[in-house]
Scaffold this active site. Structure first.
Site, PDB file in Angstrom:
ATOM      1  N   PRO A   2       0.828  -1.198   0.000  1.00 35.61           N
ATOM      2  CA  PRO A   2       0.000   0.000   0.000  1.00 35.61           C
ATOM      3  C   PRO A   2       0.869   1.257   0.000  1.00 35.61           C
ATOM      4  O   PRO A   2       1.864   1.333   0.710  1.00 35.61           O
ATOM      5  CB  PRO A   2      -0.787  -0.084   1.304  1.00 35.61           C
ATOM      6  CG  PRO A   2      -0.541  -1.430   1.861  1.00 35.61           C
ATOM      7  CD  PRO A   2       0.688  -1.963   1.219  1.00 35.61           C
ATOM      8  N   GLU A   3       0.465   2.224  -0.810  1.00 35.06           N
ATOM      9  CA  GLU A   3       1.155   3.507  -0.853  1.00 35.06           C
ATOM     10  C   GLU A   3       0.108   4.600  -0.676  1.00 35.06           C
ATOM     11  O   GLU A   3      -0.845   4.689  -1.442  1.00 35.06           O
ATOM     12  CB  GLU A   3       1.897   3.679  -2.179  1.00 35.06           C
ATOM     13  CG  GLU A   3       2.766   4.894  -2.197  1.00 35.06           C
ATOM     14  CD  GLU A   3       3.762   4.892  -3.339  1.00 35.06           C
ATOM     15  OE1 GLU A   3       4.130   5.991  -3.777  1.00 35.06           O
ATOM     16  OE2 GLU A   3       4.163   3.802  -3.794  1.00 35.06           O
TER      17      GLU A   3
END
Length: 67
Positions: A2-3
């Site tokens: 996840p970013e």
């Protein structure tokens, strides 16, 4: 991995931003089951003169609140 990208007006302390990023990291670990080492968080800050809401810059809004 996840970013997360966060856009916000400048003005918070480094400690406040670090705390927020830690909390977001832990939320992703808890809710997505990812490892903390796989979470990337980036903060994009804009000067108060570069953000506007309701037709007034954040500087103008802050000045109006001080009156």
């Amino acid at each position: 991995m996840p970013e997360i990208t966060i856009s916000m007006a400048a003005g918070r302390t480094d400690e406040q931003k670090a705390g927020m990023m830690r909390d977001i990291t832990q939320a992703l670990v808890k809710n997505l089951g990812v490892e903390a080492d796989n979470v990337v968080i980036q903060i994009n800050e804009a000067p108060l003169t570069h953000k506007m809401k309701g037709g007034k810059t954040f500087v103008e809004r802050k000045a109006a609140q001080s009156r």
